[in-house]
Design a protein around this motif. Structure first.
Motif, PDB file in Angstrom:
ATOM      1  N   PHE A 254      47.831  21.196  17.364  1.00  0.00           N
ATOM      2  CA  PHE A 254      48.216  20.109  16.450  1.00  0.00           C
ATOM      3  C   PHE A 254      49.113  20.468  15.544  1.00  0.00           C
ATOM      4  CE2 PHE A 254      44.587  22.079  14.483  1.00  0.00           C
ATOM      5  CZ  PHE A 254      44.966  22.186  13.118  1.00  0.00           C
ATOM      6  N   TRP A 255      49.526  19.477  15.040  1.00  0.00           N
ATOM      7  CA  TRP A 255      50.693  19.744  13.935  1.00  0.00           C
ATOM      8  C   TRP A 255      50.371  19.242  12.448  1.00  0.00           C
ATOM      9  CZ3 TRP A 255      52.918  15.741  10.795  1.00  0.00           C
ATOM     10  CH2 TRP A 255      53.779  16.263   9.970  1.00  0.00           C
ATOM     11  N   VAL A 256      50.847  20.050  11.533  1.00  0.00           N
ATOM     12  CA  VAL A 256      50.099  19.666  10.124  1.00  0.00           C
ATOM     13  C   VAL A 256      51.281  20.197   9.116  1.00  0.00           C
ATOM     14  CG1 VAL A 256      48.931  21.861   9.764  1.00  0.00           C
ATOM     15  CG2 VAL A 256      48.291  19.982   8.410  1.00  0.00           C
ATOM     16  N   ASP A 257      51.360  19.157   8.201  1.00  0.00           N
ATOM     17  CA  ASP A 257      51.933  19.421   7.097  1.00  0.00           C
ATOM     18  C   ASP A 257      51.216  20.065   5.858  1.00  0.00           C
ATOM     19  OD1 ASP A 257      53.530  19.223   4.618  1.00  0.00           O
ATOM     20  OD2 ASP A 257      54.682  17.555   5.232  1.00  0.00           O
ATOM     21  N   MET A 258      51.230  21.021   5.551  1.00  0.00           N
ATOM     22  CA  MET A 258      50.369  21.602   4.709  1.00  0.00           C
ATOM     23  C   MET A 258      50.474  21.126   3.062  1.00  0.00           C
ATOM     24  SD  MET A 258      48.176  23.593   6.353  1.00  0.00           S
ATOM     25  CE  MET A 258      47.300  24.425   4.999  1.00  0.00           C
ATOM     26  N   GLY A 259      51.609  20.427   2.736  1.00  0.00           N
ATOM     27  CA  GLY A 259      51.974  19.994   1.332  1.00  0.00           C
ATOM     28  C   GLY A 259      51.812  21.255   0.431  1.00  0.00           C
ATOM     29  N   THR A 260      51.010  20.869  -0.544  1.00  0.00           N
ATOM     30  CA  THR A 260      50.850  22.024  -1.336  1.00  0.00           C
ATOM     31  C   THR A 260      49.472  22.710  -1.548  1.00  0.00           C
ATOM     32  OG1 THR A 260      49.953  20.144  -2.992  1.00  0.00           O
ATOM     33  CG2 THR A 260      52.587  20.746  -3.112  1.00  0.00           C
ATOM     34  N   SER A 261      48.830  22.555  -0.151  1.00  0.00           N
ATOM     35  CA  SER A 261      47.748  23.067  -0.215  1.00  0.00           C
ATOM     36  C   SER A 261      47.833  25.008  -0.104  1.00  0.00           C
ATOM     37  CB  SER A 261      46.710  22.953   1.196  1.00  0.00           C
ATOM     38  OG  SER A 261      46.269  21.768   0.963  1.00  0.00           O
TER      39      SER A 261
ATOM     40  N   PHE B 281      55.290  23.204   5.516  1.00  0.00           N
ATOM     41  CA  PHE B 281      55.463  21.816   5.957  1.00  0.00           C
ATOM     42  C   PHE B 281      55.530  21.356   7.366  1.00  0.00           C
ATOM     43  CE2 PHE B 281      57.205  23.186   1.661  1.00  0.00           C
ATOM     44  CZ  PHE B 281      56.312  22.294   0.939  1.00  0.00           C
ATOM     45  N   ASP B 282      55.476  22.226   8.275  1.00  0.00           N
ATOM     46  CA  ASP B 282      55.872  22.061   9.860  1.00  0.00           C
ATOM     47  C   ASP B 282      55.171  23.044  10.487  1.00  0.00           C
ATOM     48  OD1 ASP B 282      56.933  21.064  12.067  1.00  0.00           O
ATOM     49  OD2 ASP B 282      58.779  21.767  11.984  1.00  0.00           O
ATOM     50  N   THR B 283      53.886  23.040  10.430  1.00  0.00           N
ATOM     51  CA  THR B 283      52.984  24.096  11.204  1.00  0.00           C
ATOM     52  C   THR B 283      52.139  23.638  12.414  1.00  0.00           C
ATOM     53  OG1 THR B 283      52.712  25.450   9.116  1.00  0.00           O
ATOM     54  CG2 THR B 283      51.261  25.812  10.953  1.00  0.00           C
ATOM     55  N   TRP B 284      52.678  24.166  13.598  1.00  0.00           N
ATOM     56  CA  TRP B 284      51.555  23.923  14.821  1.00  0.00           C
ATOM     57  C   TRP B 284      50.558  25.105  14.800  1.00  0.00           C
ATOM     58  CZ3 TRP B 284      51.932  19.852  18.007  1.00  0.00           C
ATOM     59  CH2 TRP B 284      52.958  18.768  17.876  1.00  0.00           C
ATOM     60  N   ILE B 285      49.353  24.425  15.152  1.00  0.00           N
ATOM     61  CA  ILE B 285      48.101  25.337  15.171  1.00  0.00           C
ATOM     62  C   ILE B 285      47.675  25.320  16.678  1.00  0.00           C
ATOM     63  CG2 ILE B 285      45.771  25.686  14.612  1.00  0.00           C
ATOM     64  CD1 ILE B 285      46.684  24.791  11.814  1.00  0.00           C
ATOM     65  N   TRP B 286      47.502  26.385  17.476  1.00  0.00           N
ATOM     66  CA  TRP B 286      47.305  26.510  18.788  1.00  0.00           C
ATOM     67  C   TRP B 286      45.917  27.053  18.982  1.00  0.00           C
ATOM     68  CZ3 TRP B 286      51.514  24.759  21.867  1.00  0.00           C
ATOM     69  CH2 TRP B 286      52.833  24.882  21.118  1.00  0.00           C
ATOM     70  N   MET B 287      45.161  26.636  20.033  1.00  0.00           N
ATOM     71  CA  MET B 287      43.870  27.200  20.405  1.00  0.00           C
ATOM     72  C   MET B 287      43.685  27.187  21.779  1.00  0.00           C
ATOM     73  SD  MET B 287      41.749  24.661  17.532  1.00  0.00           S
ATOM     74  CE  MET B 287      43.147  23.540  17.783  1.00  0.00           C
ATOM     75  N   GLU B 288      43.249  28.271  22.565  1.00  0.00           N
ATOM     76  CA  GLU B 288      42.937  28.358  23.863  1.00  0.00           C
ATOM     77  C   GLU B 288      41.488  28.503  24.264  1.00  0.00           C
ATOM     78  OE1 GLU B 288      44.206  31.165  27.841  1.00  0.00           O
ATOM     79  OE2 GLU B 288      44.303  32.045  25.792  1.00  0.00           O
ATOM     80  N   LEU B 289      41.106  27.519  25.009  1.00  0.00           N
ATOM     81  CA  LEU B 289      39.723  27.472  25.134  1.00  0.00           C
ATOM     82  C   LEU B 289      39.687  28.327  26.431  1.00  0.00           C
ATOM     83  CD1 LEU B 289      40.247  24.820  23.742  1.00  0.00           C
ATOM     84  CD2 LEU B 289      38.156  24.005  24.776  1.00  0.00           C
ATOM     85  N   TYR B 290      38.277  28.664  26.774  1.00  0.00           N
ATOM     86  CA  TYR B 290      38.111  29.406  27.978  1.00  0.00           C
ATOM     87  C   TYR B 290      38.275  28.657  29.350  1.00  0.00           C
ATOM     88  CZ  TYR B 290      36.466  33.609  25.521  1.00  0.00           C
ATOM     89  OH  TYR B 290      36.374  35.002  24.859  1.00  0.00           O
ATOM     90  N   THR B 291      38.008  27.421  29.131  1.00  0.00           N
ATOM     91  CA  THR B 291      38.351  26.443  30.163  1.00  0.00           C
ATOM     92  C   THR B 291      38.869  25.133  29.703  1.00  0.00           C
ATOM     93  OG1 THR B 291      36.012  25.603  30.069  1.00  0.00           O
ATOM     94  CG2 THR B 291      36.283  27.415  31.654  1.00  0.00           C
ATOM     95  N   PRO B 292      39.431  24.406  30.381  1.00  0.00           N
ATOM     96  CA  PRO B 292      39.759  22.968  30.035  1.00  0.00           C
ATOM     97  C   PRO B 292      38.773  22.246  29.489  1.00  0.00           C
ATOM     98  CG  PRO B 292      41.065  23.399  32.234  1.00  0.00           C
ATOM     99  CD  PRO B 292      39.925  24.478  31.930  1.00  0.00           C
ATOM    100  N   PRO B 293      38.930  21.344  28.431  1.00  0.00           N
ATOM    101  CA  PRO B 293      37.721  20.880  27.784  1.00  0.00           C
ATOM    102  C   PRO B 293      37.317  19.712  28.723  1.00  0.00           C
ATOM    103  CG  PRO B 293      39.699  20.418  26.696  1.00  0.00           C
ATOM    104  CD  PRO B 293      39.920  21.495  27.613  1.00  0.00           C
TER     105      PRO B 293
ATOM    106  N   ASP C  88      55.655  27.988  27.190  1.00  0.00           N
ATOM    107  CA  ASP C  88      55.295  26.940  28.282  1.00  0.00           C
ATOM    108  C   ASP C  88      55.049  25.639  27.770  1.00  0.00           C
ATOM    109  OD1 ASP C  88      53.011  27.985  27.286  1.00  0.00           O
ATOM    110  OD2 ASP C  88      52.016  28.072  29.142  1.00  0.00           O
ATOM    111  N   TRP C  89      55.014  25.346  26.401  1.00  0.00           N
ATOM    112  CA  TRP C  89      54.498  24.099  25.746  1.00  0.00           C
ATOM    113  C   TRP C  89      55.438  23.816  24.488  1.00  0.00           C
ATOM    114  CZ3 TRP C  89      49.010  22.314  24.428  1.00  0.00           C
ATOM    115  CH2 TRP C  89      48.713  20.881  24.077  1.00  0.00           C
ATOM    116  N   PRO C  90      56.692  23.384  24.941  1.00  0.00           N
ATOM    117  CA  PRO C  90      57.646  23.427  23.819  1.00  0.00           C
ATOM    118  C   PRO C  90      57.287  22.445  22.710  1.00  0.00           C
ATOM    119  CG  PRO C  90      58.698  23.338  25.917  1.00  0.00           C
ATOM    120  CD  PRO C  90      57.431  23.230  26.156  1.00  0.00           C
ATOM    121  N   ILE C  91      57.442  22.599  21.416  1.00  0.00           N
ATOM    122  CA  ILE C  91      57.108  21.496  20.637  1.00  0.00           C
ATOM    123  C   ILE C  91      58.556  20.431  20.291  1.00  0.00           C
ATOM    124  CG2 ILE C  91      55.399  22.773  19.217  1.00  0.00           C
ATOM    125  CD1 ILE C  91      57.774  23.570  17.162  1.00  0.00           C
TER     126      ILE C  91
END
Length: 236
Positions: free
Chosen positions: A175-182, A90-102, A215-218
């Motif tokens: 990005f943050w997501v609340d997965m609910g009942t998924s 119900f309180d998940t952060w998903i992180w992605m590191e690109l090879y270079t800034p978009p 280095d990037w607090p939520i």
């Protein structure tokens, strides 16, 4: 927010189509009783199943054109590394590191992928209790789809609840997501999509499910997150 008068107008419009409503639309109509965003989507399409279907198709066609039409072949053959940290559904952060800034449209393309994943989750796509074709002995004309199992699965309504806007800092996106009942199946589907996205479009060095980067607090949950996702895939 949809007010009482708007909901009455919506109900009248939908009733004008009674008798010809497809089952998927009836399911959406029921969910919209408690979901203002779905109700707004139905209002935009005037409670007309064909208009709603056309709107959703247009969204998917737009995503397809952006992905297929993107030139440059800037993907990476090396698949991104996957890390799983502590997860609160119900309180998940998903992180992605690109090879270079978009740059250019890279960030927008990644946002479209995440939006599409959430829209499917909001509609109950990630329900592991009803995967009849996957677990069948083979796809043939003799395959009988169990409607009772489908009805039981729908009664549980395995749906995502909310998602925040994609944020960028240097080569990182989150990005943050609340997965609910998924079900956890949703994470596998997202990872599969992001791995292909990384190979064919914008290279991702790593994907992290859950936890927090030092280095990037939520933000504190009590302060509230910027929830701005609408089930059509548009940022409000």
């Amino acid at each position: 927010m949809i007010g009482p008068k708007s909901r009455i107008k919506l109900s009248r419009r939908i009733r004008s189509y009674d008798g010809d409503l497809p089952e998927w639309f009836i399911n959406l109509k029921e969910l919209a009783k408690d979901d203002d965003e779905l109700a707004e989507l139905l209002m935009e399409t005037q409670g007309d199943p064909s208009k709603l279907e056309a709107k959703l198709k247009a969204e998917m066609d737009s995503l397809h054109n952006r992905l297929v039409g993107e030139s440059g072949g800037s993907g990476e053959e090396m698949p991104p590394k996957i890390h799983i940290r502590d997860i609160d559904p119900f309180d998940t952060w998903i992180w992605m590191e690109l090879y270079t800034p978009p740059t250019g449209g890279a960030g927008e393309m990644l946002q479209e992928v995440v939006n599409s994943w959430f829209m499917l989750g909001r509609l109950g796509a990630f329900d592991s209790s009803d995967l009849q074709i996957l677990y069948s002995e083979g796809i043939t004309s003799e395959l009988q789809y169990d409607e009772d199992q489908q009805e039981n699965a729908f009664s549980l309504q395995s749906t995502m609840h909310e998602m925040g806007e994609l944020e960028f800092r240097g080569p990182w996106a989150r990005f943050w997501v609340d997965m609910g009942t998924s079900d956890e199946l949703a994470f596998d589907i997202l990872l599969n999509a992001l791995k292909t996205f990384s190979k064919e479009h914008v290279g991702l060095r790593q994907i992290v499910i859950g936890g927090e980067n030092d280095d990037w607090p939520i933000p504190e949950k009590s302060s509230g997150y910027d929830v701005s996702m609408d089930p059509t895939g548009e940022i409000l």
